[in-house]
Design a protein around this motif. Structure first.
Motif, PDB file in Angstrom:
ATOM      1  N   ARG A  18       8.244  54.592  41.920  1.00 60.22           N
ATOM      2  CA  ARG A  18       9.431  54.018  41.284  1.00 60.22           C
ATOM      3  C   ARG A  18       9.168  53.733  39.809  1.00 60.22           C
ATOM      4  O   ARG A  18      10.043  53.945  38.960  1.00 60.22           O
ATOM      5  N   LEU A  19       7.965  53.271  39.510  1.00 57.46           N
ATOM      6  CA  LEU A  19       7.607  53.038  38.118  1.00 57.46           C
ATOM      7  C   LEU A  19       7.608  54.344  37.340  1.00 57.46           C
ATOM      8  O   LEU A  19       8.081  54.401  36.192  1.00 57.46           O
ATOM      9  N   TRP A  20       7.101  55.407  37.956  1.00 55.15           N
ATOM     10  CA  TRP A  20       7.127  56.729  37.319  1.00 55.15           C
ATOM     11  C   TRP A  20       8.572  57.150  37.054  1.00 55.15           C
ATOM     12  O   TRP A  20       8.896  57.624  35.958  1.00 55.15           O
ATOM     13  N   ALA A  21       9.437  56.974  38.039  1.00 49.40           N
ATOM     14  CA  ALA A  21      10.841  57.371  37.885  1.00 49.40           C
ATOM     15  C   ALA A  21      11.506  56.606  36.753  1.00 49.40           C
ATOM     16  O   ALA A  21      12.289  57.174  35.973  1.00 49.40           O
ATOM     17  N   MET A  22      11.195  55.319  36.632  1.00 47.41           N
ATOM     18  CA  MET A  22      11.785  54.535  35.554  1.00 47.41           C
ATOM     19  C   MET A  22      11.256  54.993  34.194  1.00 47.41           C
ATOM     20  O   MET A  22      12.001  55.045  33.213  1.00 47.41           O
ATOM     21  N   SER A  23       9.969  55.338  34.124  1.00 44.18           N
ATOM     22  CA  SER A  23       9.411  55.812  32.854  1.00 44.18           C
ATOM     23  C   SER A  23      10.045  57.127  32.427  1.00 44.18           C
ATOM     24  O   SER A  23      10.157  57.429  31.239  1.00 44.18           O
ATOM     25  N   MET A  24      10.487  57.918  33.410  1.00 46.06           N
ATOM     26  CA  MET A  24      11.093  59.209  33.112  1.00 46.06           C
ATOM     27  C   MET A  24      12.514  59.078  32.576  1.00 46.06           C
ATOM     28  O   MET A  24      13.085  60.061  32.102  1.00 46.06           O
ATOM     29  N   MET A  25      13.097  57.893  32.634  1.00 49.66           N
ATOM     30  CA  MET A  25      14.431  57.721  32.064  1.00 49.66           C
ATOM     31  C   MET A  25      14.420  58.019  30.572  1.00 49.66           C
ATOM     32  O   MET A  25      15.431  58.419  30.002  1.00 49.66           O
ATOM     33  N   GLY A  26      13.267  57.855  29.944  1.00 54.88           N
ATOM     34  CA  GLY A  26      13.124  58.247  28.545  1.00 54.88           C
ATOM     35  C   GLY A  26      12.431  59.583  28.401  1.00 54.88           C
ATOM     36  O   GLY A  26      12.863  60.449  27.638  1.00 54.88           O
ATOM     37  N   ALA A  28      12.200  62.168  30.368  1.00 58.50           N
ATOM     38  CA  ALA A  28      12.833  63.383  30.896  1.00 58.50           C
ATOM     39  C   ALA A  28      13.926  63.933  29.996  1.00 58.50           C
ATOM     40  O   ALA A  28      14.398  65.057  30.204  1.00 58.50           O
ATOM     41  N   ARG A  29      14.334  63.198  28.994  1.00 56.51           N
ATOM     42  CA  ARG A  29      15.489  63.613  28.203  1.00 56.51           C
ATOM     43  C   ARG A  29      15.231  64.897  27.412  1.00 56.51           C
ATOM     44  O   ARG A  29      16.080  65.789  27.378  1.00 56.51           O
ATOM     45  N   LYS A  34      16.159  70.875  27.016  1.00 56.56           N
ATOM     46  CA  LYS A  34      15.591  72.196  26.759  1.00 56.56           C
ATOM     47  C   LYS A  34      15.685  73.129  27.960  1.00 56.56           C
ATOM     48  O   LYS A  34      15.254  74.285  27.884  1.00 56.56           O
ATOM     49  N   THR A  35      16.241  72.671  29.062  1.00 57.68           N
ATOM     50  CA  THR A  35      16.368  73.518  30.245  1.00 57.68           C
ATOM     51  C   THR A  35      17.337  74.665  29.964  1.00 57.68           C
ATOM     52  O   THR A  35      18.473  74.428  29.524  1.00 57.68           O
TER      53      THR A  35
END
Length: 234
Positions: A18-26, A28-29, A34-35
């Motif tokens: 869950r901590l990883w998922a929250m860190s990805m809110m920034g 992953a952008r 770029k996808t």
């Protein structure tokens, strides 16, 4: 070619994931932007209720995206590195692919969905997104939980979730219904109808978007199975 909308949901178990998922809110952008072939996209957290909700749920992350056609959408969701990263960490994930039949309003200043002239003869999905004016937050959140309670008890709803970009201020509801009639019956009665009148009379939202979709297909599972199976059973 017809625009395809994807909604991907990822469920994470355990504090570290869950901590990883929250860190990805920034984090992953940039990879999302770029996808290849991706158009409009939004990375969202989720709430604990069935619709608009002020309480966040750190277990679920959602990605809304648009693509030029169905095959591209499926291919990118399956193979794009950023989606694979989420899938590899998640306990469970599910993506539903949609075509818009109507879309009114804007999301972050743009009209993200391109409606097609399609007749809805069976199941449909509905998405509502709103930016809530800060000065009416207390009134809004005093009334909306009753809507979430009602929609959660409606046996017609095959799937429902509340997601959003900024807790309290930017909210999205997404739901899947077996028919236009069943959705309209809910929307026109009870707390939901009262809230819609208040939106119009009191001007709750600084920006709003209402869209309906036909369902194309899905990938993965949610709660151990495809939510679309409930529609097949009906």
């Amino acid at each position: 070619m017809s625009q395809t909308v994807s909604l991907s949901f990822f469920r994470f178990e355990g504090a570290l994931k869950r901590l990883w998922a929250m860190s990805m809110m920034g984090a992953a952008r940039r990879p999302l932007s770029k996808t290849p072939d991706i158009g409009f996209w939004k990375l969202c957290g989720s709430g604990v209720g069935e619709g608009f909700t002020p309480t966040s749920n750190p277990s679920v992350i959602a990605i809304v995206a648009t693509w030029p056609d169905p095959q591209t959408a499926v291919n990118r969701i399956r193979s794009a590195p950023i989606f694979q990263r989420y899938r590899n960490r998640a306990e469970e994930d599910w993506t539903v692919f949609l075509h818009a039949t109507s879309s009114r309003g804007q999301w972050s200043g743009v009209e993200p969905f391109v409606p097609e002239d399609l007749t809805i003869q069976g199941p449909l999905a509905a998405l509502t997104r709103a930016s809530i004016k800060p000065r009416i937050l207390s009134r809004f959140w005093g009334r909306v939980p009753s809507i979430s309670d009602v929609i959660g008890k409606d046996s017609n709803v095959a799937f429902k979730i509340g997601i959003g970009e900024i807790p309290m201020l930017h909210q999205v509801t997404f739901s899947i219904w077996p028919s236009v009639q069943s959705m309209n019956d809910f929307a026109r009665t009870g707390p939901h109808a009262e809230a819609i009148r208040a939106v119009r009379d009191e001007g709750w939202f600084s920006e709003e978007l209402y869209a309906r979709f036909v369902i194309h297909s899905d990938l993965g599972s949610w709660g151990g199975e495809s939510p679309l199976k409930h529609l097949e059973a009906a």
